[in-house]
Design a protein around this motif. Structure first.
Motif, PDB file in Angstrom:
ATOM      1  N   LYS A   1     -19.486  10.189 -15.348  1.00  0.00           N
ATOM      2  CA  LYS A   1     -18.776  11.134 -16.218  1.00  0.00           C
ATOM      3  C   LYS A   1     -18.914  12.561 -15.686  1.00  0.00           C
ATOM      4  CE  LYS A   1     -18.224  12.219 -21.076  1.00  0.00           C
ATOM      5  NZ  LYS A   1     -18.690  11.933 -22.422  1.00  0.00           N
ATOM      6  N   VAL A   2     -20.116  12.933 -15.242  1.00  0.00           N
ATOM      7  CA  VAL A   2     -20.330  14.282 -14.708  1.00  0.00           C
ATOM      8  C   VAL A   2     -19.620  14.445 -13.373  1.00  0.00           C
ATOM      9  CG1 VAL A   2     -22.076  15.847 -13.765  1.00  0.00           C
ATOM     10  CG2 VAL A   2     -22.486  14.690 -15.927  1.00  0.00           C
ATOM     11  N   LEU A   3     -19.732  13.452 -12.512  1.00  0.00           N
ATOM     12  CA  LEU A   3     -19.129  13.565 -11.175  1.00  0.00           C
ATOM     13  C   LEU A   3     -17.609  13.618 -11.213  1.00  0.00           C
ATOM     14  CD1 LEU A   3     -21.404  11.157  -9.109  1.00  0.00           C
ATOM     15  CD2 LEU A   3     -21.429  13.652  -9.129  1.00  0.00           C
ATOM     16  N   THR A   4     -17.008  13.101 -12.253  1.00  0.00           N
ATOM     17  CA  THR A   4     -15.550  13.128 -12.354  1.00  0.00           C
ATOM     18  C   THR A   4     -15.049  14.246 -13.262  1.00  0.00           C
ATOM     19  OG1 THR A   4     -15.610  11.513 -14.148  1.00  0.00           O
ATOM     20  CG2 THR A   4     -15.316  10.666 -11.899  1.00  0.00           C
ATOM     21  N   SER A   5     -15.952  15.084 -13.758  1.00  0.00           N
ATOM     22  CA  SER A   5     -15.520  16.170 -14.629  1.00  0.00           C
ATOM     23  C   SER A   5     -14.867  17.273 -13.799  1.00  0.00           C
ATOM     24  CB  SER A   5     -16.689  16.736 -15.417  1.00  0.00           C
ATOM     25  OG  SER A   5     -17.564  17.436 -14.556  1.00  0.00           O
ATOM     26  N   ALA A   6     -13.923  17.939 -14.395  1.00  0.00           N
ATOM     27  CA  ALA A   6     -13.179  19.002 -13.704  1.00  0.00           C
ATOM     28  C   ALA A   6     -14.094  20.141 -13.300  1.00  0.00           C
ATOM     29  CB  ALA A   6     -12.053  19.498 -14.600  1.00  0.00           C
ATOM     30  N   THR A   7     -15.057  20.474 -14.120  1.00  0.00           N
ATOM     31  CA  THR A   7     -15.971  21.581 -13.822  1.00  0.00           C
ATOM     32  C   THR A   7     -16.803  21.277 -12.582  1.00  0.00           C
ATOM     33  OG1 THR A   7     -16.109  22.055 -16.181  1.00  0.00           O
ATOM     34  CG2 THR A   7     -17.801  23.015 -14.783  1.00  0.00           C
TER      35      THR A   7
ATOM     36  N   ARG B   1     -10.123   0.170 -27.787  1.00  0.00           N
ATOM     37  CA  ARG B   1     -10.939  -0.331 -26.689  1.00  0.00           C
ATOM     38  C   ARG B   1     -11.968   0.731 -26.332  1.00  0.00           C
ATOM     39  NH1 ARG B   1      -8.733  -2.574 -20.946  1.00  0.00           N
ATOM     40  NH2 ARG B   1     -10.780  -3.132 -20.152  1.00  0.00           N
ATOM     41  N   ARG B   2     -13.207   0.395 -26.507  1.00  0.00           N
ATOM     42  CA  ARG B   2     -14.279   1.336 -26.197  1.00  0.00           C
ATOM     43  C   ARG B   2     -15.008   0.861 -24.951  1.00  0.00           C
ATOM     44  NH1 ARG B   2     -16.968   3.502 -31.726  1.00  0.00           N
ATOM     45  NH2 ARG B   2     -15.041   3.734 -32.860  1.00  0.00           N
ATOM     46  N   THR B   3     -15.059   1.720 -23.989  1.00  0.00           N
ATOM     47  CA  THR B   3     -15.817   1.394 -22.790  1.00  0.00           C
ATOM     48  C   THR B   3     -16.886   2.455 -22.625  1.00  0.00           C
ATOM     49  OG1 THR B   3     -14.291   2.668 -21.412  1.00  0.00           O
ATOM     50  CG2 THR B   3     -13.859   0.317 -21.639  1.00  0.00           C
ATOM     51  N   THR B   4     -18.037   2.023 -22.216  1.00  0.00           N
ATOM     52  CA  THR B   4     -19.107   2.983 -21.978  1.00  0.00           C
ATOM     53  C   THR B   4     -19.028   3.426 -20.527  1.00  0.00           C
ATOM     54  OG1 THR B   4     -20.630   1.194 -21.465  1.00  0.00           O
ATOM     55  CG2 THR B   4     -20.605   1.974 -23.737  1.00  0.00           C
ATOM     56  N   VAL B   5     -19.099   4.717 -20.350  1.00  0.00           N
ATOM     57  CA  VAL B   5     -19.026   5.292 -19.016  1.00  0.00           C
ATOM     58  C   VAL B   5     -20.414   5.789 -18.655  1.00  0.00           C
ATOM     59  CG1 VAL B   5     -17.965   7.093 -17.600  1.00  0.00           C
ATOM     60  CG2 VAL B   5     -16.643   5.974 -19.382  1.00  0.00           C
ATOM     61  N   ASN B   6     -20.836   5.443 -17.468  1.00  0.00           N
ATOM     62  CA  ASN B   6     -22.122   5.896 -16.975  1.00  0.00           C
ATOM     63  C   ASN B   6     -22.131   7.427 -17.006  1.00  0.00           C
ATOM     64  OD1 ASN B   6     -24.421   6.477 -15.537  1.00  0.00           O
ATOM     65  ND2 ASN B   6     -24.024   4.945 -13.952  1.00  0.00           N
ATOM     66  N   PRO B   7     -23.186   8.058 -17.526  1.00  0.00           N
ATOM     67  CA  PRO B   7     -23.225   9.525 -17.598  1.00  0.00           C
ATOM     68  C   PRO B   7     -23.085  10.204 -16.240  1.00  0.00           C
ATOM     69  CG  PRO B   7     -25.003   8.574 -18.894  1.00  0.00           C
ATOM     70  CD  PRO B   7     -24.345   7.451 -18.163  1.00  0.00           C
ATOM     71  N   VAL B   8     -23.602   9.599 -15.201  1.00  0.00           N
ATOM     72  CA  VAL B   8     -23.496  10.187 -13.863  1.00  0.00           C
ATOM     73  C   VAL B   8     -22.038  10.190 -13.428  1.00  0.00           C
ATOM     74  CG1 VAL B   8     -24.157   9.916 -11.439  1.00  0.00           C
ATOM     75  CG2 VAL B   8     -25.829   9.496 -13.248  1.00  0.00           C
TER      76      VAL B   8
END
Length: 67
Positions: free
Chosen positions: A46-52, A37-44
């Motif tokens: 993805k960044v906002l939920t990144s640990a860094t 199952r491939r879902t595309t994640v909005n890049p924003v």
């Protein structure tokens, strides 16, 4: 001697054809296996939920609360 060389070349071509068919069959099996199952994640998102990013925000908030 020439017949032997021709025979070797024909054998190599036959081996290459068998390898190509085997690889093609293996690829077909892989593609027909369980579907991923491939879902595309909005890049924003993805960044906002990144640990860094979260670690950086928490560091800024910690410094702001100390003042």
């Amino acid at each position: 001697m020439l017949e032997r060389k021709i025979s070797n070349i024909e054998d190599e071509k036959a081996d290459a054809g068998r390898r190509k068919e085997r690889d093609k069959d293996a690829g077909r099996y892989y593609r027909t296996g369980p579907a991923r199952r491939r879902t595309t994640v909005n890049p924003v998102v993805k960044v906002l939920t990144s640990a860094t990013f979260i670690r950086g925000v928490m560091g800024v908030l910690t410094r702001a609360m100390k003042r």
